[in-house]
Design an enzyme around this catalytic site. Sequence first.
Site, PDB file in Angstrom:
ATOM      1  N   ASP A  79       8.955  -2.788   2.579  1.00 33.58           N
ATOM      2  CA  ASP A  79       8.944  -3.277   3.955  1.00 33.58           C
ATOM      3  C   ASP A  79      10.208  -4.082   4.231  1.00 33.58           C
ATOM      4  OD1 ASP A  79       7.969  -3.711   6.502  1.00 33.58           O
ATOM      5  OD2 ASP A  79       6.776  -5.453   5.931  1.00 33.58           O
ATOM      6  N   ASN A 101      13.102  -2.712   6.168  1.00 30.87           N
ATOM      7  CA  ASN A 101      14.318  -1.960   6.493  1.00 30.87           C
ATOM      8  C   ASN A 101      14.816  -2.273   7.902  1.00 30.87           C
ATOM      9  OD1 ASN A 101      14.187  -0.708   4.004  1.00 30.87           O
ATOM     10  ND2 ASN A 101      13.378   1.219   4.783  1.00 30.87           N
ATOM     11  N   ARG A 151      14.181  -4.911   9.832  1.00 27.97           N
ATOM     12  CA  ARG A 151      14.672  -6.290   9.974  1.00 27.97           C
ATOM     13  C   ARG A 151      16.019  -6.486   9.286  1.00 27.97           C
ATOM     14  NH1 ARG A 151       9.261  -9.029   8.111  1.00 27.97           N
ATOM     15  NH2 ARG A 151       8.766  -6.836   7.770  1.00 27.97           N
ATOM     16  N   ARG A 188      18.218   0.911  13.142  1.00 22.23           N
ATOM     17  CA  ARG A 188      17.184   0.956  12.107  1.00 22.23           C
ATOM     18  C   ARG A 188      17.503   2.002  11.030  1.00 22.23           C
ATOM     19  NH1 ARG A 188      12.256  -1.473  13.044  1.00 22.23           N
ATOM     20  NH2 ARG A 188      11.180   0.100  11.788  1.00 22.23           N
ATOM     21  N   HIS A 204      17.063   2.100   6.825  1.00 25.04           N
ATOM     22  CA  HIS A 204      16.366   3.113   6.037  1.00 25.04           C
ATOM     23  C   HIS A 204      17.290   3.716   4.978  1.00 25.04           C
ATOM     24  CE1 HIS A 204      12.940   2.663   8.569  1.00 25.04           C
ATOM     25  NE2 HIS A 204      13.446   3.288   9.614  1.00 25.04           N
ATOM     26  N   SER A 250       0.541   7.246   7.276  1.00 20.67           N
ATOM     27  CA  SER A 250      -0.029   8.101   8.324  1.00 20.67           C
ATOM     28  C   SER A 250       0.175   7.477   9.694  1.00 20.67           C
ATOM     29  CB  SER A 250      -1.515   8.351   8.045  1.00 20.67           C
ATOM     30  OG  SER A 250      -2.210   7.124   7.862  1.00 20.67           O
ATOM     31  N   TRP A 271       3.677   8.051  11.844  1.00 21.06           N
ATOM     32  CA  TRP A 271       3.900   9.178  12.749  1.00 21.06           C
ATOM     33  C   TRP A 271       3.923   8.725  14.211  1.00 21.06           C
ATOM     34  CZ3 TRP A 271       5.783  13.456  10.899  1.00 21.06           C
ATOM     35  CH2 TRP A 271       5.448  13.890   9.602  1.00 21.06           C
ATOM     36  N   LEU A 274       8.677   8.200 -16.971  1.00 20.97           N
ATOM     37  CA  LEU A 274       8.139   7.464 -15.825  1.00 20.97           C
ATOM     38  C   LEU A 274       7.599   8.468 -14.828  1.00 20.97           C
ATOM     39  CD1 LEU A 274       7.911   4.902 -13.903  1.00 20.97           C
ATOM     40  CD2 LEU A 274      10.224   5.488 -13.127  1.00 20.97           C
ATOM     41  N   ARG A 305      -0.005  -8.430   3.646  1.00 22.19           N
ATOM     42  CA  ARG A 305      -1.112  -7.505   3.870  1.00 22.19           C
ATOM     43  C   ARG A 305      -0.791  -6.211   3.123  1.00 22.19           C
ATOM     44  NH1 ARG A 305       1.772  -8.043   8.572  1.00 22.19           N
ATOM     45  NH2 ARG A 305       2.847  -6.158   9.292  1.00 22.19           N
TER      46      ARG A 305
END
Length: 245
Positions: free
Chosen positions: A21, A23, A25, A34, A38, A67, A70, A132, A195
């Site tokens: 989480d 990217n 900001r 943005r 990414h 999900s 999208w 891995l 969260r």
Amino acid sequence: MRDAEDSRPLRPPAHVAVIMDGNGRWAKSRGLPRTAGHKKGVDAVRRTVEAAGDLGIGYLTIFSFSSENWRRPEEEVSDLMQLLRFYLRSEIADLHRNGVRLRVIGDRARLSKDIVGLIDNAENLTRDNRKLTLVVALSYGSRQEITLAARRLAEEVRAGTLDPADISEDRLSERLFTADIPDPDLIVRTSGEKRISNFLLWQAAYAELVFVDTLWPDFSKRDLEAAIEEFHRRERRFGATTGTR
């Protein structure tokens, strides 16, 4: 990465999962689109996979596209899918050479055919690698996953191949996307949010949760090591008590 009280290396968790989480900001703070965040996030994935291999982690799961994602603007979704194509084409040879097995979990029905083909090829190429296992949660939502598993059980009951009395936690687990993947020991979320956002809800029942302020594009091996060190400071009880609280 060593125990503070002795010189022995800390044993890494068998399975670490990461909610990537921050990217957007990261890009906004630099006056960039943005998409730039990414793209830098892909670099962080590369670093983290390498770090996980170096640290002896057996499974690394990354939450790459939910999900719910999208519902983002069409242009952003298109850019993310292009990045995914780039990753599947440019990184798989290195993953294979470094003994990494790729697994993708989630709803592939919403992905374009060429991306599904790239995923299939990557999974087949790396299927025998053992250093891995990199699990990519793509077009993934945990509530959807649990709903699909429950539906499969209901269909088996209707077909007469399963007695309702035989439905158990194990039987439901066997019908999840992660049926042959161990539950995560540690879940890390970057960017300071606290969260888990519909990620591995069933599998995370006894995972330790660590939230870090680092934005995903800046996530480093040291951040991963710090999360593992925090993991080792926890007393894992798996629902049991020790007589003190």
